[in-house]
Motif scaffolding. Structure first.
Motif, PDB file in Angstrom:
ATOM      1  N   GLY A   1       1.309  -0.649 -14.635  1.00  0.00           N
ATOM      2  CA  GLY A   1       0.078  -1.391 -14.887  1.00  0.00           C
ATOM      3  C   GLY A   1      -0.362  -2.304 -13.773  1.00  0.00           C
ATOM      4  N   SER A   2       0.353  -2.321 -12.632  1.00  0.00           N
ATOM      5  CA  SER A   2       0.001  -3.208 -11.529  1.00  0.00           C
ATOM      6  C   SER A   2      -1.101  -2.589 -10.670  1.00  0.00           C
ATOM      7  CB  SER A   2       1.230  -3.485 -10.667  1.00  0.00           C
ATOM      8  OG  SER A   2       0.907  -4.285  -9.555  1.00  0.00           O
ATOM      9  N   GLY A   3      -1.727  -3.417  -9.869  1.00  0.00           N
ATOM     10  CA  GLY A   3      -2.764  -2.933  -8.969  1.00  0.00           C
ATOM     11  C   GLY A   3      -2.228  -2.285  -7.707  1.00  0.00           C
ATOM     12  N   THR A   4      -0.929  -2.395  -7.447  1.00  0.00           N
ATOM     13  CA  THR A   4      -0.316  -1.805  -6.253  1.00  0.00           C
ATOM     14  C   THR A   4       1.015  -1.177  -6.617  1.00  0.00           C
ATOM     15  OG1 THR A   4       0.785  -3.882  -5.685  1.00  0.00           O
ATOM     16  CG2 THR A   4      -1.361  -3.481  -4.672  1.00  0.00           C
ATOM     17  N   ASP A   5       1.465  -0.253  -5.770  1.00  0.00           N
ATOM     18  CA  ASP A   5       2.786   0.347  -5.919  1.00  0.00           C
ATOM     19  C   ASP A   5       3.737  -0.292  -4.921  1.00  0.00           C
ATOM     20  OD1 ASP A   5       1.736   2.109  -7.795  1.00  0.00           O
ATOM     21  OD2 ASP A   5       1.349   3.671  -6.298  1.00  0.00           O
ATOM     22  N   MET A   6       4.989  -0.455  -5.331  1.00  0.00           N
ATOM     23  CA  MET A   6       6.004  -0.950  -4.409  1.00  0.00           C
ATOM     24  C   MET A   6       6.309   0.148  -3.386  1.00  0.00           C
ATOM     25  SD  MET A   6       7.990  -3.166  -3.148  1.00  0.00           S
ATOM     26  CE  MET A   6       7.742  -4.481  -4.335  1.00  0.00           C
ATOM     27  N   GLU A   7       6.243  -0.192  -2.114  1.00  0.00           N
ATOM     28  CA  GLU A   7       6.514   0.778  -1.055  1.00  0.00           C
ATOM     29  C   GLU A   7       8.020   0.999  -0.921  1.00  0.00           C
ATOM     30  OE1 GLU A   7       4.468   2.595   0.840  1.00  0.00           O
ATOM     31  OE2 GLU A   7       2.760   1.833  -0.317  1.00  0.00           O
TER      32      GLU A   7
END
Length: 378
Positions: free
Chosen positions: A351-357
């Protein structure tokens, strides 16, 4: 005419007598029937790995005695098979050592055949070590990868990977991947089944790391997978849900990273519990705080994400997201979760606006299975 017949008859009789008086052909002595093969020794083999299988075999006979002696004066421990037809070394050899075979076999014809030959083992430019985790006897969560960290970068990754093996008490599909030149991980395709017993063997002694560097010793660890606990962290729900063995056991009001600032998002992805400390000092110079004490801290990433107590942020818990990327809980709930966590538990953030790289420590589950297997060296 009658006289001619007598002459030829006498001649034939004389020839028969000559033939009958010829000496019999001499019998050629036969050699022993037993054949001994002691290896590796063909042509005085050199550069032999000290961890290579060292055996001797006899055909059409059995061993009476086998000795393999090193140039350092030590005899290699070995065992003759019950049928007497083979001998196997039961200990590894040494680096940079010459070995000589001796002994004898008794053929099925009763004749003795010597055991002989010689070879030498490789002389490393240097040897190097490694460490393996989880450690022996540890109980870990269902997302825990196996990690082998080498003391220096490995050039021949394929040779070293072939020396690594994983044995499980139940069938588990998994694969090795190189996350760095000095670090290889093994993870299952799906989470480990709860209760799985795992053995890891790193047979590095004799393995060529490349460039004349060899492993200095073998490693082994045996550990257990604990109960199946999964944290479901949906940032839009403002809740932290804990599932254990397929059942929800807790739902804690939480606050996640501030949505309006990408630098403070709690990024999407499957994290792994890496460490648990009762008090963590938090520092982030970019946002102006240093050595801020927070209790019951469970580290889930080396990017800086924790699940921890933030009683000072009580108004936001369960209502809105305003953290700097960590998952905030009340003191009581943080303690309860802290007590339930195992190293290796998965934490699934959505549900976050970014993905963990991928790239920070323990990012194994941020990669797809196809991405993971592409990192294998074999």
């Amino acid at each position: 005419m009658r006289g001619a017949k007598v002459f030829w008859g006498a001649l034939a009789a004389g020839l028969a007598m000559v033939a009958g008086c010829a000496a019999p052909e001499a019998e050629v002595p036969r050699g022993p029937v037993a054949q001994v093969r002691a290896g590796p020794s063909a042509g005085g083999a050199a550069e032999v790995s000290p961890s290579a299988p060292i055996t001797a075999e006899v055909v059409r006979g059995r061993f009476d005695l086998v000795t393999l002696m090193g140039s350092d004066g030590s005899a290699v421990t070995g065992q003759i098979a019950p049928d007497g037809r083979s001998w196997q070394a039961t200990e590894p050899l040494a680096y940079d050592t010459s070995y000589t075979w001796s002994g004898q076999a008794i053929g099925s014809d009763g004749k003795l055949v010597p055991v002989g030959g010689a070879f030498s083992t490789v002389a490393p430019k240097r040897t190097t070590g490694a460490t393996v985790s989880p450690t022996d006897g540890q109980q870990v969560g269902i997302a825990m990868p196996i990690s082998v960290k080498f003391d220096e970068p490995v050039q021949d990754k394929a040779a070293v990977q072939r020396a690594l093996s994983v044995e499980t008490s139940v069938p588990v599909e998994g694969a090795w991947a190189w996350l760095a030149d000095d670090e290889a991980h093994w993870r299952p395709r799906e989470y480990w089944p709860a209760g799985t017993q795992v053995q890891v063997h790193a047979r590095l002694f004799g393995a060529h790391f490349g460039g004349g560097v060899y492993g200095e010793g073998d490693l082994r660890t045996e550990f257990e997978i604990g109960r199946a606990q999964i944290v479901k962290a949906d940032v839009d729900s403002h809740q932290l849900v804990v599932e254990r063995d397929g059942e929800q056991v807790a739902s804690y009001p939480a606050s996640y990273g501030l949505a309006s600032d990408p630098g403070r998002h709690t990024g999407n992805g499957t994290y792994v519990v890496m460490a648990r400390v009762p008090l963590q000092l938090m520092t982030n110079p970019k946002y102006g705080y240093f050595d801020l004490p927070k209790k019951w801290a469970v580290r889930i990433s080396n990017h800086g994400e924790f699940i921890h107590e933030n009683q000072a942020n009580a108004a936001a818990l369960g209502s809105y997201n305003n953290s700097h990327g960590c998952i905030n809980l009340s003191a009581a709930n943080a303690k309860e979760y802290y007590d339930s966590a195992l190293i290796g538990d998965p934490v699934e953030v959505t549900g976050s606006g970014t993905d963990m790289e991928p790239g920070y420590a323990m990012y194994d589950w941020l990669l797809s299975w196809e991405e993971w297997t592409a990192k294998s060296a074999v």
